[in-house]
Scaffold this motif. Structure first.
Motif, mmCIF file in Angstrom:
data_model
loop_
_atom_site.group_PDB
_atom_site.id
_atom_site.type_symbol
_atom_site.label_atom_id
_atom_site.label_comp_id
_atom_site.label_asym_id
_atom_site.label_seq_id
_atom_site.Cartn_x
_atom_site.Cartn_y
_atom_site.Cartn_z
ATOM 1 N N ASN A 174 -7.467 3.066 3.452
ATOM 2 C CA ASN A 174 -7.901 2.755 2.084
ATOM 3 C C ASN A 174 -6.776 2.160 1.246
ATOM 4 O O ASN A 174 -7.032 1.531 0.222
ATOM 5 N N ARG A 175 -5.522 2.395 1.621
ATOM 6 C CA ARG A 175 -4.388 1.903 0.835
ATOM 7 C C ARG A 175 -3.559 0.857 1.590
ATOM 8 O O ARG A 175 -3.031 -0.068 0.982
ATOM 9 N N GLY A 176 -3.406 1.047 2.897
ATOM 10 C CA GLY A 176 -2.535 0.162 3.683
ATOM 11 C C GLY A 176 -3.084 -1.250 3.744
ATOM 12 O O GLY A 176 -4.294 -1.468 3.743
ATOM 13 N N THR A 177 -2.172 -2.228 3.815
ATOM 14 C CA THR A 177 -2.568 -3.636 3.769
ATOM 15 C C THR A 177 -2.118 -4.367 5.040
ATOM 16 O O THR A 177 -1.171 -3.939 5.720
ATOM 17 N N ILE A 178 -2.776 -5.490 5.296
ATOM 18 C CA ILE A 178 -2.407 -6.271 6.484
ATOM 19 C C ILE A 178 -0.993 -6.841 6.317
ATOM 20 O O ILE A 178 -0.199 -6.832 7.269
ATOM 21 N N HIS A 220 -5.875 6.645 9.756
ATOM 22 C CA HIS A 220 -7.050 7.415 9.344
ATOM 23 C C HIS A 220 -7.605 6.791 8.058
ATOM 24 O O HIS A 220 -6.908 6.019 7.405
ATOM 25 N N PRO A 221 -8.846 7.163 7.672
ATOM 26 C CA PRO A 221 -9.440 6.507 6.501
ATOM 27 C C PRO A 221 -8.559 6.527 5.253
ATOM 28 O O PRO A 221 -8.456 5.515 4.554
ATOM 29 N N LEU A 280 -2.434 -8.756 0.647
ATOM 30 C CA LEU A 280 -2.747 -7.436 0.066
ATOM 31 C C LEU A 280 -4.121 -6.908 0.486
ATOM 32 O O LEU A 280 -4.565 -5.883 -0.021
ATOM 33 N N THR A 281 -4.798 -7.623 1.367
ATOM 34 C CA THR A 281 -6.112 -7.156 1.840
ATOM 35 C C THR A 281 -5.911 -5.846 2.597
ATOM 36 O O THR A 281 -5.071 -5.748 3.494
ATOM 37 N N ARG A 282 -6.673 -4.853 2.188
ATOM 38 C CA ARG A 282 -6.486 -3.517 2.779
ATOM 39 C C ARG A 282 -7.191 -3.407 4.122
ATOM 40 O O ARG A 282 -8.159 -4.113 4.396
ATOM 41 N N GLY A 309 0.812 -1.222 0.000
ATOM 42 C CA GLY A 309 0.000 0.000 0.000
ATOM 43 C C GLY A 309 0.841 1.266 0.000
ATOM 44 O O GLY A 309 0.340 2.365 -0.267
ATOM 45 N N GLY A 310 2.117 1.142 0.351
ATOM 46 C CA GLY A 310 3.040 2.281 0.321
ATOM 47 C C GLY A 310 2.903 3.254 1.488
ATOM 48 O O GLY A 310 3.603 4.257 1.538
ATOM 49 N N GLN A 311 2.047 2.934 2.439
ATOM 50 C CA GLN A 311 1.749 3.914 3.496
ATOM 51 C C GLN A 311 2.849 4.010 4.553
ATOM 52 O O GLN A 311 2.907 4.991 5.297
ATOM 53 N N SER A 312 3.711 3.028 4.612
ATOM 54 C CA SER A 312 4.900 3.117 5.471
ATOM 55 C C SER A 312 6.164 3.230 4.623
ATOM 56 O O SER A 312 7.096 3.955 4.976
ATOM 57 N N LEU A 313 6.182 2.501 3.505
ATOM 58 C CA LEU A 313 7.395 2.492 2.668
ATOM 59 C C LEU A 313 7.671 3.869 2.071
ATOM 60 O O LEU A 313 8.806 4.363 2.124
ATOM 61 N N MET A 314 6.651 4.504 1.492
ATOM 62 C CA MET A 314 6.900 5.773 0.792
ATOM 63 C C MET A 314 7.342 6.887 1.749
ATOM 64 O O MET A 314 8.307 7.599 1.442
#
Ligand SMILES: Cc1cc2nc3c(=O)[nH]c(=O)nc-3n(C[C@H](O)[C@H](O)[C@H](O)COP(=O)(O)OP(=O)(O)OC[C@H]3O[C@@H](n4cnc5c(N)ncnc54)[C@H](O)[C@@H]3O)c2cc1C
Length: 293
Positions: free
Chosen positions: A108-112, A103-104, A75-77, A33-38
């Motif tokens: 919406n992008r982050g995955t388990i 947050h929403p 990849l389940t968000r 989801g890129g929410q930690s990597l980016m």
């Protein structure tokens, strides 16, 4: 700040992703989801040479019930966990917990899979995996490995995953009929990373715990499956028994100090969580009465 220059490859299959990872080793990073990597790349905390984007691999997404096991694709968000009737019915602890992840826009992008691979000790989902007795399924050049959640997390942002491996799925035993759960975290604001948190799963028989798993987070370098739970199983829980469990928990905790809290504050909050959790699970408010956080 912007990320350092990197090459990008969109994986076309799990096998293709594994080939790319095998060829590039620890110079490559998986993108879900890129929410930690980016953010980490933009802050130049890491500078991988190659990003292997697995985001389009439908085979890694989805939630299924197979017998008495819940199978969740890596990849389940977060938002899909939150909305899933199967998660609500068979792993309600996870449904409660995921509402506290960020947050929403991030859910919406982050995955388990990304959350577990990232292994932030303040994250909610790794502690849920411990409390729920999850098995984490990983694929690499040597084939598939099945890893108990308790053995998966090894330190701050560290797991047993090798650079050439992909986390592909999570298996959870579906909750039994007599199961109860508790989730609570202390955070400055809803959606912030926790200062201290507890994800607990129990089975209760005749007013006693027949089984109790306590997954603490943000109170050490990795999520903690507290052995103190053993003090509370198959006994009548009195205030004295609970106080003994709190002492045992205190001895197990090894929290870090940071801008959010001191070591002592985190230890105190963990014991408050333990008492509140036990009171809520046994539906005995008097056990948690009179406590302040
Ligand atoms: C402002 C903000 C607040 C946040 N708050 C919280 C919070 O309160 N609680 C919380 O838990 N998280 C929080 N997060 C993190 C968020 O939940 C991320 O979604 C999650 O940690 C990572 O999921 P992802 O899919 O985005 O992973 P990515 O960012 O794509 O990847 C994260 C790491 O895992 C690796 N990786 C990803 N997928 C795999 C895989 N399948 N196999 C092997 N390695 C993999 C990547 O290479 C990378 O190192 C927050 C993020 C932000 C930006």
């Amino acid at each position: 700040m912007k990320a350092a220059a990197f090459a990008y490859a969109r994986a076309t299959s799990v096998a293709n992703a594994l080939d790319l990872l095998a060829a590039h080793g620890d110079r490559a990073k998986v993108l879900s989801g890129g929410q930690s990597l980016m953010p980490a790349m933009n802050l130049r905390l890491i500078a991988p040479e190659l990003i292997v984007d697995i985001g389009e691999l439908a085979e890694l997404r989805g939630i299924a019930v197979r017998g008495d096991t819940l199978v969740i694709g890596a990849l389940t968000r977060h938002v899909e966990l939150q909305k899933s009737p199967d998660i609500a019915a068979h792993a309600p602890l996870l449904a409660d917990a995921v509402a506290h992840v960020a947050h929403p826009a991030i859910r919406n992008r982050g995955t388990i899979g990304g959350s577990l691979a990232h292994a932030d000790p303040a994250s909610e989902l790794p502690a849920c995996m411990l409390a729920l007795g999850a098995t984490i399924i990983v694929r690499g050049p040597g084939g598939e490995r099945r890893i108990a959640a308790e053995d998966f997390f090894t330190g701050i942002y560290e797991t047993v995953l090798a650079p050439q491996e992909l986390l592909v799925a999570i298996e959870l035993p579906i909750a039994k009929k007599d199961a109860a759960h508790f989730f609570h975290e202390f955070a400055r604001r809803h959606g912030d990373y926790a200062i201290a948190g507890l994800a607990a799963q129990a089975r209760i028989d005749g007013g006693r715990f027949s089984h109790l798993d306590l997954g603490f987070f943000a109170v050490g370098d990795r999520p903690l499956l507290a052995k103190a739970a053993g003090k509370l199983v198959s006994v009548d829980v009195t205030p004295a028994v609970l106080a003994d469990a709190c002492r045992a928990l205190d001895a197990e905790l090894d929290p870090q100090e940071d801008q959010q809290a001191t070591v002592e504050m985190r230890k105190h909050l963990s014991k408050v969580l333990l008492k509140r959790g036990v009171a809520a699970l046994l539906n005995r408010p008097e056990l948690g009465a009179g406590m302040t956080a």
